[in-house]
Design an enzyme around this catalytic site. Structure first.
Site, short mmCIF file in Angstrom:
data_model
loop_
_atom_site.label_atom_id
_atom_site.label_comp_id
_atom_site.label_asym_id
_atom_site.label_seq_id
_atom_site.Cartn_x
_atom_site.Cartn_y
_atom_site.Cartn_z
N ASP A 127 2.07 -2.30 8.06
CA ASP A 127 1.06 -3.33 7.75
C ASP A 127 0.34 -3.67 9.04
O ASP A 127 0.53 -2.99 10.07
CB ASP A 127 1.71 -4.56 7.11
CG ASP A 127 0.78 -5.21 6.08
OD1 ASP A 127 -0.34 -5.60 6.47
OD2 ASP A 127 1.15 -5.30 4.90
N HIS A 132 -4.63 -2.97 5.06
CA HIS A 132 -3.37 -3.35 5.73
C HIS A 132 -2.94 -2.33 6.78
O HIS A 132 -1.75 -2.12 7.00
CB HIS A 132 -2.25 -3.52 4.69
CG HIS A 132 -2.41 -4.75 3.83
ND1 HIS A 132 -1.98 -5.99 4.22
CD2 HIS A 132 -2.98 -4.91 2.60
CE1 HIS A 132 -2.26 -6.87 3.27
NE2 HIS A 132 -2.87 -6.24 2.28
N GLU A 161 -5.55 -4.93 -1.64
CA GLU A 161 -6.37 -5.82 -0.80
C GLU A 161 -7.16 -5.07 0.28
O GLU A 161 -7.19 -5.49 1.44
CB GLU A 161 -5.45 -6.87 -0.14
CG GLU A 161 -4.72 -7.72 -1.14
CD GLU A 161 -3.76 -8.72 -0.52
OE1 GLU A 161 -3.77 -9.88 -0.96
OE2 GLU A 161 -3.00 -8.35 0.40
N ASP A 206 8.22 -14.49 -1.91
CA ASP A 206 7.69 -15.18 -0.73
C ASP A 206 7.15 -16.56 -1.10
O ASP A 206 6.91 -17.39 -0.22
CB ASP A 206 6.60 -14.35 -0.03
CG ASP A 206 5.44 -14.02 -0.94
OD1 ASP A 206 5.67 -13.80 -2.15
OD2 ASP A 206 4.30 -13.97 -0.46
N TRP A 264 7.60 -10.77 0.68
CA TRP A 264 6.70 -10.62 1.82
C TRP A 264 7.18 -11.57 2.90
O TRP A 264 7.67 -12.65 2.60
CB TRP A 264 5.25 -10.95 1.40
CG TRP A 264 4.79 -10.08 0.27
CD1 TRP A 264 4.75 -10.40 -1.05
CD2 TRP A 264 4.33 -8.72 0.36
NE1 TRP A 264 4.30 -9.33 -1.79
CE2 TRP A 264 4.04 -8.29 -0.95
CE3 TRP A 264 4.15 -7.83 1.42
CZ2 TRP A 264 3.56 -7.01 -1.22
CZ3 TRP A 264 3.69 -6.56 1.15
CH2 TRP A 264 3.39 -6.16 -0.15
C1 ACM Z 1 0.34 -7.59 -2.54
O1 ACM Z 1 0.98 -8.62 -2.77
N1 ACM Z 1 -0.69 -7.63 -1.72
C2 ACM Z 1 0.68 -6.34 -3.15
#
Ligand code: ACM
Length: 629
Positions: free
Chosen positions: A202, A276, A343, A436, A480
């Site tokens: 990332d 990312h 994203e 998360d 995350w």
């Molecule tokens: C994600 O939560 N961006 C896959």
């Protein structure tokens, strides 16, 4: 005559008491397909023997059981071929189709423990269930004395609802060591998860050694250690050391894969592209369309917006990905490689002549189609390495590649679209499965933009009504780690919500019930205490609902997701206990109060955390509600 009856009655009472006690302590998570608790209990002898025949694939199960039993009980465990063993593991003589690959039968009787299955995976899950029948101290990592090591007599028939039962751990935003990942694998295995999805790359770090591209880890694996609220950090200065992070060598990865496979867990690697990708771009700036990329640095959580996308119009990008995938495919035996796809900002592509030229050449009408062009080429590369391609649901937008599997995260919508197109799907929607997210009110939790309480995770059903269930491989929860700075917090965010997810993806839908699930969670809290695994007690925290009432006064309503709790409160800044006013109805906030403090009790026992809610925060929420947002 009288005496005989008397003894009979006493005998029955004892029997019933034992039965009641054992029935109460049967708290298996995830709930099995069928559990029959019988009268009586098996006492583990001091000398335990495990009979597993000489079948090699059972060695992992016997080693696991031996280790667990010896550690906590201090018993000597012998592996034998004898027919008169304490614990007998055996493959079913005739394969049982209902049990499938991962199901098992577990019998605890006067004679001992018997686990039967079609495969070693099934035996392993049977062993996990057996351990959950033993006293909580079995979870201790050291010897525990003076425990009555008994398990109730039971017949269990069990098999999973889904073959894909995943947890994702983001090791990029914060790096977790090989040993921590192994610890996570152990914790997952206890709840019968079988896939660990590792988010390896990332903007904050590239975490896997790629020998042909050394800068990915010499440069891309490190950023600046910052403390506070990720995303709001100050920009790193040149004097701040860029030495925070780390990566897994290929030897580490091999060890992890082996460790996981011994616990019947597959590791799915994720290489997140084309968005990312800042860590890769910092290592090899030629992968970007943006000239300034050669000045970029690995993100450290500062407020920053840079081009973190790979250039879809350059052959260098595909050559790079080919090299990465050659090595990744060799390291991970699992069938799927996850290639991210989420994203991906298109703003930098839109400024690129080279991307414009690609669009013209390939007749791509918009940037979603540009991403689709990229994903389809990537799918070909993944397949050329003998792997199957998976991506986040954004890969649907410009048109899915022929064999792409989709992991649906923006709700289940993407999963439904993909399944309707005949593609395989894993459901892992933010709405139910994002670990998360905060577990309680934002006044107590590290701040993330959304909340996900335990009871909501328990409502996750990976199969929507409208699709062919065969295409839904299963479900997964994702952790995350932007706001997760250490492994204790990884545990806190995972448990107990992953217990709910485990039941969502393993147990028959009709066996799920929040009312019976939550007491089991409380039983497992005690087991986690023994194991010294951290979990969140947020389930005992009330929710706050603030409004301006009909008299134009600020009013607050409290509610809990668990029944049987009492909430005590104060507005006078002191610390409430159960001798304070008990909450029974919405509270009108006294005019000059500055904070509301609350604590929840179960009977005489404080069980929730002391929460301090500023009245200004309640006012803010009530005002927002009045405005309709
Ligand atoms: C994600 O939560 N961006 C896959």
């Amino acid at each position: 005559m009288m005496k005989k009856y008397f003894l009979l009655i006493i005998g029955c009472c004892t029997c019933l008491a034992t039965f009641a006690q054992s029935a109460k302590t049967v708290a298996i998570i995830p709930e099995p397909v069928k559990t029959v608790v019988k009268k009586g209990q098996f006492v583990l002898p001091k000398q335990i023997s495990i009979a597993a025949g000489s079948i090699k694939s059972m060695a992992e199960v016997t080693r696991f059981l031996k280790n667990k039993l010896e550690t906590a009980t201090g018993a000597k465990v012998k592996i034998s071929n004898s027919q008169v063993a304490t614990i007998k593991l055996a493959f079913l003589k005739k394969a049982d189709a209902t049990l499938g690959y991962e199901g098992y039968h577990l019998y605890v009787t006067k004679q001992g423990v018997s686990i039967k299955a079609n495969s070693a995976a099934g035996l392993f899950y049977g062993a996990q269930t057996f351990l959950q029948l033993l006293p909580k101290q079995i979870e201790s990592k050291e010897l525990v004395k003076h425990v009555n090591w008994v398990a109730p007599f039971v017949d269990v028939i069990d098999y999973p609802r889904f073959g894909w039962r995943g947890l994702m751990l983001d090791v990029s935003r914060h790096f977790f060591t090989k040993n921590e990942v192994m610890e996570y694998i152990d914790q997952m295995a206890a709840y019968k998860f079988n896939i660990l999805h590792m988010h390896l790359t990332d903007d904050e770090g590239w975490r896997i050694e790629i020998k042909s591209l050394p800068r990915l880890t010499t440069v891309g694996a490190y950023n600046v250690k910052k403390i506070g609220q990720f995303g709001n950090f100050s920009a790193p200065t040149p004097d701040e050391p860029r030495n925070y992070g780390g990566f897994y060598t290929q030897e580490d990865i091999k060890e992890l894969v082996k460790y996981a496979s011994e616990r019947f867990i597959n590791i799915m690697p994720e290489i997140d592209v084309p968005g990312h990708s800042l860590a890769a771009i910092v290592s090899y700036p030629e992968l970007s369309v943006t000239a300034a990329a050669n000045t970029y640095q690995v993100h450290s959580g500062e407020r920053l917006s840079v081009d973190n996308t790979l250039n879809p119009s350059s052959e260098k990008t595909y050559a790079f990905l080919d090299k990465v995938l050659t090595e990744v495919a060799q390291l991970f035996p699992f069938g799927y490689v996850h290639m991210g796809g989420d994203e991906c900002t298109k703003e930098y592509w839109a400024k690129s002549d080279s991307v414009t030229a690609l669009m013209k050449k390939e007749n791509l009408k918009n940037y979603e189609e540009v991403q689709s062009y990229f994903e389809k080429r990537l799918e070909t590369i993944v397949e050329s390495k003998g792997k199957k391609f998976m991506g986040w649901d954004e890969i649907i937008e410009g048109g899915l590649g022929p064999n792409a599997a989709v992991m649906s995260w923006r709700g289940i919508k993407g999963g439904i679209i993909a399944a309707k197109l005949g593609h395989q799907v894993v459901m892992s929607p933010t709405t139910y499965a994002y670990l998360d997210y905060m577990q309680s009110d934002r006044i107590t939790e590290p701040h993330v933009y959304a909340s996900l309480r335990l009871n909501k995770t328990y409502q996750f059903d990976p199969i929507p009504d409208s699709v062919d269930a065969k295409l839904i491989l299963g479900g997964q929860a994702n952790l995350w780690t932007e706001q997760v700075y250490n492994f204790r917090q990884v545990e806190y965010m995972t448990w107990p919500r992953a217990m709910a997810i485990a039941e969502d993806v393993w147990s028959p839908k009709e066996k799920k019930s929040w009312k019976s699930f939550f007491p089991k969670v409380e039983n497992h809290f005690e087991r986690l205490n023994e194991a010294e695994i951290k979990y969140s007690p947020a389930v005992y925290d009330p929710s706050f609902e603030a409004k301006i009432n009909a008299d134009n006064k600020l009013e607050v309503e409290l509610s809990t997701e668990v029944t049987g709790l009492d909430i005590y409160y104060s507005f006078d800044n002191s610390f409430p206990d159960r001798f304070y006013p008990k909450y029974t109805e919405p509270l009108v906030v006294p005019k000059d109060a500055s904070q509301l403090r609350i604590i929840t009790y179960k009977g005489k026992q404080p069980i929730g955390r002391m929460l301090t809610m500023p009245i200004s925060e309640l006012q803010h929420r009530a005002d927002a509600r009045k405005r309709g947002n």
